[in-house]
Motif scaffolding. Structure first.
Motif, PDB file in Angstrom:
ATOM      1  N   VAL B 286      -7.862 -13.953 -14.714  1.00  0.00           N
ATOM      2  CA  VAL B 286      -8.880 -13.945 -15.843  1.00  0.00           C
ATOM      3  C   VAL B 286     -10.172 -13.554 -15.389  1.00  0.00           C
ATOM      4  O   VAL B 286     -10.978 -12.724 -15.831  1.00  0.00           O
ATOM      5  CB  VAL B 286      -8.512 -15.064 -16.810  1.00  0.00           C
ATOM      6  CG1 VAL B 286      -9.712 -14.988 -18.131  1.00  0.00           C
ATOM      7  CG2 VAL B 286      -7.151 -15.171 -17.428  1.00  0.00           C
ATOM      8  N   TYR B 287     -10.695 -14.521 -14.503  1.00  0.00           N
ATOM      9  CA  TYR B 287     -12.000 -14.357 -13.917  1.00  0.00           C
ATOM     10  C   TYR B 287     -12.253 -13.100 -13.242  1.00  0.00           C
ATOM     11  O   TYR B 287     -13.096 -12.691 -13.392  1.00  0.00           O
ATOM     12  CB  TYR B 287     -12.156 -15.817 -13.074  1.00  0.00           C
ATOM     13  CG  TYR B 287     -12.465 -17.045 -13.787  1.00  0.00           C
ATOM     14  CD1 TYR B 287     -13.794 -17.330 -14.179  1.00  0.00           C
ATOM     15  CD2 TYR B 287     -11.513 -18.078 -14.181  1.00  0.00           C
ATOM     16  CE1 TYR B 287     -13.945 -18.362 -15.004  1.00  0.00           C
ATOM     17  CE2 TYR B 287     -11.683 -18.951 -14.989  1.00  0.00           C
ATOM     18  CZ  TYR B 287     -12.964 -19.490 -15.425  1.00  0.00           C
ATOM     19  OH  TYR B 287     -13.399 -20.450 -15.980  1.00  0.00           O
ATOM     20  N   ALA B 288     -10.987 -13.031 -12.369  1.00  0.00           N
ATOM     21  CA  ALA B 288     -11.406 -11.780 -11.800  1.00  0.00           C
ATOM     22  C   ALA B 288     -11.782 -10.641 -12.946  1.00  0.00           C
ATOM     23  O   ALA B 288     -12.512  -9.702 -12.546  1.00  0.00           O
ATOM     24  CB  ALA B 288     -10.074 -11.352 -10.913  1.00  0.00           C
ATOM     25  N   ALA B 289     -10.894 -10.401 -13.692  1.00  0.00           N
ATOM     26  CA  ALA B 289     -11.082  -9.208 -14.672  1.00  0.00           C
ATOM     27  C   ALA B 289     -12.651  -9.197 -15.500  1.00  0.00           C
ATOM     28  O   ALA B 289     -13.259  -8.116 -15.727  1.00  0.00           O
ATOM     29  CB  ALA B 289     -10.087  -9.443 -15.870  1.00  0.00           C
ATOM     30  N   LEU B 291     -15.172 -10.976 -14.243  1.00  0.00           N
ATOM     31  CA  LEU B 291     -16.042 -10.594 -13.075  1.00  0.00           C
ATOM     32  C   LEU B 291     -16.227  -8.920 -13.034  1.00  0.00           C
ATOM     33  O   LEU B 291     -17.188  -8.493 -12.712  1.00  0.00           O
ATOM     34  CB  LEU B 291     -15.869 -10.993 -11.985  1.00  0.00           C
ATOM     35  CG  LEU B 291     -16.165 -12.597 -11.546  1.00  0.00           C
ATOM     36  CD1 LEU B 291     -15.769 -12.844 -10.176  1.00  0.00           C
ATOM     37  CD2 LEU B 291     -17.636 -12.630 -11.606  1.00  0.00           C
ATOM     38  N   ILE B 292     -14.858  -8.223 -12.922  1.00  0.00           N
ATOM     39  CA  ILE B 292     -14.887  -6.980 -12.965  1.00  0.00           C
ATOM     40  C   ILE B 292     -15.709  -6.134 -13.922  1.00  0.00           C
ATOM     41  O   ILE B 292     -16.543  -5.404 -13.648  1.00  0.00           O
ATOM     42  CB  ILE B 292     -13.510  -6.004 -12.876  1.00  0.00           C
ATOM     43  CG1 ILE B 292     -12.981  -6.756 -11.365  1.00  0.00           C
ATOM     44  CG2 ILE B 292     -13.479  -4.629 -12.864  1.00  0.00           C
ATOM     45  CD1 ILE B 292     -11.705  -6.526 -11.326  1.00  0.00           C
ATOM     46  N   ILE B 293     -15.674  -6.584 -15.166  1.00  0.00           N
ATOM     47  CA  ILE B 293     -16.409  -6.167 -16.250  1.00  0.00           C
ATOM     48  C   ILE B 293     -17.912  -6.356 -15.959  1.00  0.00           C
ATOM     49  O   ILE B 293     -18.832  -5.381 -16.181  1.00  0.00           O
ATOM     50  CB  ILE B 293     -16.110  -6.738 -17.698  1.00  0.00           C
ATOM     51  CG1 ILE B 293     -14.765  -6.497 -17.995  1.00  0.00           C
ATOM     52  CG2 ILE B 293     -16.936  -6.243 -18.862  1.00  0.00           C
ATOM     53  CD1 ILE B 293     -14.287  -7.265 -19.256  1.00  0.00           C
ATOM     54  N   GLY B 294     -18.127  -7.444 -15.451  1.00  0.00           N
ATOM     55  CA  GLY B 294     -19.727  -7.679 -15.063  1.00  0.00           C
ATOM     56  C   GLY B 294     -20.051  -6.842 -13.939  1.00  0.00           C
ATOM     57  O   GLY B 294     -21.044  -6.077 -14.326  1.00  0.00           O
ATOM     58  N   VAL B 295     -19.396  -6.447 -13.245  1.00  0.00           N
ATOM     59  CA  VAL B 295     -19.645  -5.661 -12.018  1.00  0.00           C
ATOM     60  C   VAL B 295     -19.748  -4.143 -12.603  1.00  0.00           C
ATOM     61  O   VAL B 295     -20.833  -3.401 -12.296  1.00  0.00           O
ATOM     62  CB  VAL B 295     -18.743  -5.556 -10.761  1.00  0.00           C
ATOM     63  CG1 VAL B 295     -18.803  -4.564  -9.838  1.00  0.00           C
ATOM     64  CG2 VAL B 295     -18.784  -6.975 -10.005  1.00  0.00           C
ATOM     65  N   ILE B 296     -18.937  -3.684 -13.365  1.00  0.00           N
ATOM     66  CA  ILE B 296     -19.002  -2.456 -13.929  1.00  0.00           C
ATOM     67  C   ILE B 296     -20.213  -2.205 -14.721  1.00  0.00           C
ATOM     68  O   ILE B 296     -21.200  -1.156 -14.598  1.00  0.00           O
ATOM     69  CB  ILE B 296     -17.678  -1.936 -14.957  1.00  0.00           C
ATOM     70  CG1 ILE B 296     -16.502  -1.962 -14.073  1.00  0.00           C
ATOM     71  CG2 ILE B 296     -17.950  -0.851 -15.519  1.00  0.00           C
ATOM     72  CD1 ILE B 296     -15.228  -1.883 -14.830  1.00  0.00           C
ATOM     73  N   GLY B 297     -20.595  -3.152 -15.560  1.00  0.00           N
ATOM     74  CA  GLY B 297     -21.919  -3.415 -16.315  1.00  0.00           C
ATOM     75  C   GLY B 297     -22.980  -3.036 -15.344  1.00  0.00           C
ATOM     76  O   GLY B 297     -23.776  -2.202 -15.651  1.00  0.00           O
ATOM     77  N   LEU B 298     -23.143  -3.861 -14.425  1.00  0.00           N
ATOM     78  CA  LEU B 298     -24.160  -3.991 -13.545  1.00  0.00           C
ATOM     79  C   LEU B 298     -24.486  -2.542 -12.632  1.00  0.00           C
ATOM     80  O   LEU B 298     -25.530  -1.999 -12.746  1.00  0.00           O
ATOM     81  CB  LEU B 298     -24.083  -4.935 -12.520  1.00  0.00           C
ATOM     82  CG  LEU B 298     -25.453  -5.528 -11.713  1.00  0.00           C
ATOM     83  CD1 LEU B 298     -26.404  -5.946 -12.662  1.00  0.00           C
ATOM     84  CD2 LEU B 298     -24.961  -6.290 -10.745  1.00  0.00           C
TER      85      LEU B 298
END
Ligand SMILES: Nc1ncnc2c1ncn2[C@@H]1O[C@H](COP(=O)(O)OP(=O)(O)O)[C@@H](O)[C@H]1O
Ligand SMILES: [Mg+2]
Lengths: 303, 337
Positions: B286-289, B291-298
Motif C-alpha cells: 500500500v505504501y509503495a503504491a 509513494l509511486i503516485i507521489g513520485v509520478i506527480g513530482l
C-alpha cells in the motif's frame, strides 16, 4: 549704470534672439497638427462629488514641434495625455488631429509610458514589429522596417533579447522605436525618463532630440523636471493644479541645436526662473515650520 | 552587510544551501520514519511472537499488545508452563522503510493473486490514462472559457456565478449519476475527474487573466491593436506562463479526484490495487503504491516546469529543483571545490 541693465536683460525669458524669433515665426507658419479645444475632464469622487482634473484647456501644436507639458504633481498631465491618446474620454471639449476629432486610441498617436510597457513575451524586434503586424503588414516587410527603427535607436545588437534583459534606458529606447514604427503624426510621452538615473536620463534626452530632428513627428512630452522641459522643448505648456488649467505657454528662447553647455546660459536660467515661479508659488514652501518637538539631546546638533 | 543566523525574510539561500535544503526536505521525514521503525523504545506498542511457549492461543508471527503478552505469559508461568518469546514491533499498518523499499520492487514483480487482477504497472497505466483524458477534456473547455471570462467581464458575470455554485458540490456526489449515464467502465471515472477539475479551472484561470497588466493593453491599443487582436496578441501571450503554472497545480488536484473516481462503477487502477493490498494486509505494498503516485506527480510536475522554462524563454529563471539536484550531484562528482 550698465550692470543692472544686464541683469534685467538676462531676466526676461520673453526676449528672443533674432535667430530664435525667426525659428518661432517659421514654426507658427507650419500647419497645426494637434488642436485642443475647451477640453474638460472631471472625475466622480468616492464621496459622490466631482474633481475637476482639467478645465477648459485650449492649445495647439504645429507640425514637428517639440512641446513639453509641465506642472505640479496631480495637475492633470497624465489625464491630458490619455485624452490626447484616446485612452480616456473628455467630459466636454474636443481633441483634433489634423482637423479630425479624435475618438479612441489609434497608431497615428504613438505613446511612450513611464513604465516602459514592453511586451515581455516578445523580443526587442518583436516589440517593434507589434504595431506593424497589427496594421496587417506582411511579416518580412515588418521585420525589415522594425530593424531600421532599431538601428535608429542603436539597439540592433539587442534585437533578439527579451525586455527583461535590458536596462531601463534601453527599454525606453525600444518603446520609442515601437511607437515610431507605425509612423505616428504625433508622439505622446508621459514622463518617459522619470524612472531613469540622472546620467541615463541626460543621454536619453540627447537621443530623443536626435531622433526628433531626423523623423517627421510632433512630440508632446510630459515632465515635472524644469531643466528637462527647457532643454527639450520649443514651447512649454505650464499647467496649474486644482483644477488643471493652462497657466502660460512659454516659447523657450534657448537656441537650437541644444547641448548640455546651455544649462548655464542667461536665456536658460531666465526661463527656468519663470517656470519655477509659476509652479512653485512663493507663498508655499517658504520655510513653513513643522510642529516637531525636539527629540535629540541638547548640543547634539546637525546644523 | 550584517549576517544573522536567522534566515532573512524573503531572501533566497545560496544555490548550495538550496540543494542541501532540498535533500533535507525528503530526508527529515525519512529519518523520522526510520527512528519510529527501528528504535524499539520510541513506540513499538506490540509484541511480535516468535515462540508461542505454552500460551494456547499464541502462534508464531502473531502480533499482540504488550500488556496482553505480559499477562498471558504470567499466567502461563504460574500454571507451570513455558513463557512465550517475542520482540517489540509496530502495528502492521506501519511497515519499516526497508520493507516498503523492498515492496517498491516486489510490487511490480509479484503476480496478481486472482486471475482477473492486474499487475501494478497495468493498474498504474490505467490510472494515468484516466487522469490524462479527464484533464484533457476539462482543459479543452475550461481553459478557453476561463480566458474568455477573465478577458470579458460580461461573460464572467454570466458564467461565474453558476460555476461558483456548482464548484461547491463535491465531485464524488455525482458518482451514481455518472454511472447511470455513462456505464460502469472508464467513462464515469473520467467524468468525475472532469467535474472535479473543470469548475475550479475556469475560476482559477479567469482570475489569472484578470490580473493581466492593463497598461500593456493600453500600449497595444495605441499601437493599433483591435479588440480581437488584443485577446490573441496581448492577453493570451501575457497570461500564458501563469496559465501554464495554474495547469500544473490543477493537474495535482485531478490526481486527488482520481482516488474517488476509481471506486465509481467497477473499481480499477491504482485505487483498486491499494484497496486490494490493504485487504490482504500487505501494507508495505500500500505504501509503495502511494509513494509511486507521489513520485509520478513530482516527476510530471518537475518535467512540466522544465518544459515550461524551454517554451517560455522570456520568463526569468526561477530556481529549479531539478537543477538543484543536478548541482549537488555534480559537486559530489568531483566538481571544482
Ligand atoms: N481615474 C481617475 N479617477 C478619479 N480621479 C482621477 C483619475 N485619474 C486622475 N484623477 C485625478 O485627477 C487629477 C490629475 O491626475 P493626473 O492626471 O494623474 O496628474 P499628474 O499626471 O499631473 O500628476 C488628480 O487629482 C487625480 O486625483
Ligand atoms: Mg502623471
Amino acid at each position: 549704470m550698465s550692470a543692472p541693465a544686464v541683469t534685467t536683460e538676462l531676466a526676461d525669458y520673453r526676449r528672443q534672439s533674432p535667430a530664435v524669433a525667426e525659428r518661432f515665426q517659421k514654426l507658427r507658419e507650419r500647419p497645426v497638427v494637434l488642436e485642443v479645444r475647451d477640453l474638460t475632464r472631471t472625475f466622480a469622487t468616492r464621496q459622490g462629488g466631482e474633481t475637476v482634473a482639467l478645465r477648459s484647456l485650449n492649445f495647439c501644436a504645429h507640425r514637428r514641434e517639440f512641446m513639453c507639458l509641465i506642472g505640479p504633481s496631480g495637475c492633470g498631465k497624465s489625464t491630458l495625455i490619455r485624452l490626447l491618446a484616446g485612452l480616456d474620454e473628455p467630459t466636454s471639449g474636443q481633441v483634433l488631429l489634423d482637423g479630425q476629432p479624435v475618438s479612441g486610441p489609434c497608431p497615428d498617436r504613438g505613446m511612450v509610458f513611464q513604465g516602459y510597457t514592453l511586451f515581455p513575451w516578445r523580443t526587442v524586434l518583436g516589440n517593434v514589429m507589434f504595431g506593424l503586424e497589427m496594421g496587417g503588414m506582411e511579416s518580412g516587410r515588418a521585420k525589415s522596417e522594425a530593424l531600421q527603427w532599431l538601428d535608429l535607436v542603436n539597439l540592433t545588437k539587442f534585437k533578439d533579447a527579451y525586455p527583461a534583459q535590458l536596462s531601463g534606458g534601453m527599454k525606453q529606447r525600444v518603446a520609442i522605436a515601437r511607437a515610431l514604427a507605425t509612423n505616428p503624426r504625433i508622439l505622446l510621452m508621459d514622463e518617459p525618463f522619470g524612472a531613469l538615473d540622472a546620467q541615463t536620463r541626460a543621454q536619453m534626452q540627447s537621443y530623443l532630440l536626435q531622433i526628433w530632428r531626423n523623423v517627421d513627428v510632433t512630440i508632446v512630452f510630459i515632465t515635472h523636471d524644469l531643466d528637462e522641459a527647457i532643454y527639450l522643448a520649443d514651447r512649454i505648456l505650464v499647467l496649474k493644479a486644482h483644477p488643471g488649467e493652462v497657466q502660460e505657454l512659454i516659447e523657450v528662447p534657448v537656441p537650437r541645436p541644444r547641448g548640455p553647455a546651455q544649462f548655464a546660459t542667461p536665456e536658460f536660467l531666465a526661463t527656468r526662473r519663470r517656470i519655477d515661479e509659476l509652479i512653485h508659488p512663493p507663498l508655499e514652501s517658504a520655510g513653513e515650520k513643522l510642529p516637531i518637538v525636539r527629540l535629540t539631546v541638547v548640543g547634539d546638533d546637525v546644523e | 552587510m550584517t549576517r544573522s543566523r536567522w534566515p532573512a525574510v524573503g531572501r533566497e539561500p545560496s544555490p548550495r544551501r538550496r540543494s542541501v535544503l532540498l535533500v533535507c526536505s525528503f530526508l527529515l521525514p525519512l529519518v523520522l520514519w526510520s527512528l519510529v521503525s527501528y528504535v524499539p523504545w520510541i513506540w513499538h506498542p506490540l509484541i511480535h511472537v516468535t515462540d508461542p511457549g505454552t500460551v494456547s492461543w499464541f502462534k508464531a508471527d502473531l502480533l499482540v499488545e504488550r500488556a496482553v503478552f505480559a499477562t498471558e505469559n504470567a499466567q502461563a508461568v504460574a500454571a507451570g508452563g513455558r513463557a512465550a518469546v517475542g520482540e517489540r514491533a509496530n502495528p502492521v499498518f506501519l511497515p519499516a522503510p526497508h520493507a516498503v523499499a523492498r515492496a517498491l520492487w516486489t510490487a511490480f514483480t509479484t503476480k496478481p493473486v486472482l486471475r482477473d487482477e492486474l499487475w501494478l504497472h497495468q493498474s498504474l497505466w490505467l490510472s494515468i490514462q484516466t487522469i490524462f483524458w479527464g484533464f484533457l477534456i476539462s482543459s479543452l473547455f475550461g481553459v478557453p472559457l476561463g480566458i474568455l471570462c477573465g478577458a470579458y467581464p460580461p461573460l464572467a458575470r454570466l458564467f461565474e456565478p453558476v460555476i461558483d455554485f456548482v464548484r461547491y458540490m463535491p465531485a464524488p456526489a455525482f458518482g451514481a449519476l455518472t454511472v447511470a449515464v455513462l456505464d460502469i467502465y472508464a467513462a464515469p471515472k473520467i467524468a468525475i475527474i472532469v467535474i472535479g477539475t473543470f469548475f475550479q479551472q475556469v475560476l482559477v484561470i479567469a482570475n489569472t487573466v484578470r490580473r493581466h497588466d492593463p497598461a500593456l493593453i493600453e500600449a497595444a491599443q495605441t499601437l493599433g491593436a483591435r479588440p480581437r487582436q488584443l485577446l490573441l496578441h496581448v492577453i493570451v501571450p501575457g497570461c500564458l506562463v501563469d496559465i501554464y503554472n495554474d495547469q500544473r497545480i490543477l493537474l495535482g488536484w485531478a490526481w486527488t479526484y482520481l482516488i474517488v473516481a476509481e471506486v465509481v462503477g467497477v473499481s480499477t487502477g491504482i485505487t483498486f490495487f491499494i484497496n486490494q493490498q490493504a485487504k490482504y494486509r500487505n501494507f508495505d505494498n500500500v505504501y509503495a503504491a502511494i509513494l509511486i503516485i507521489g513520485v509520478i506527480g513530482l516527476v510530471t510536475d518537475q518535467g512540466l516546469a522544465f518544459i515550461g522554462r524551454r517554451i517560455f524563454p522570456w520568463q526569468p529563471r526561477a530556481p529549479s529543483r531539478l537543477n538543484a539536484v543536478l548541482a549537488l550531484l555534480g559537486r559530489k562528482g568531483g566538481g571544482p571545490a
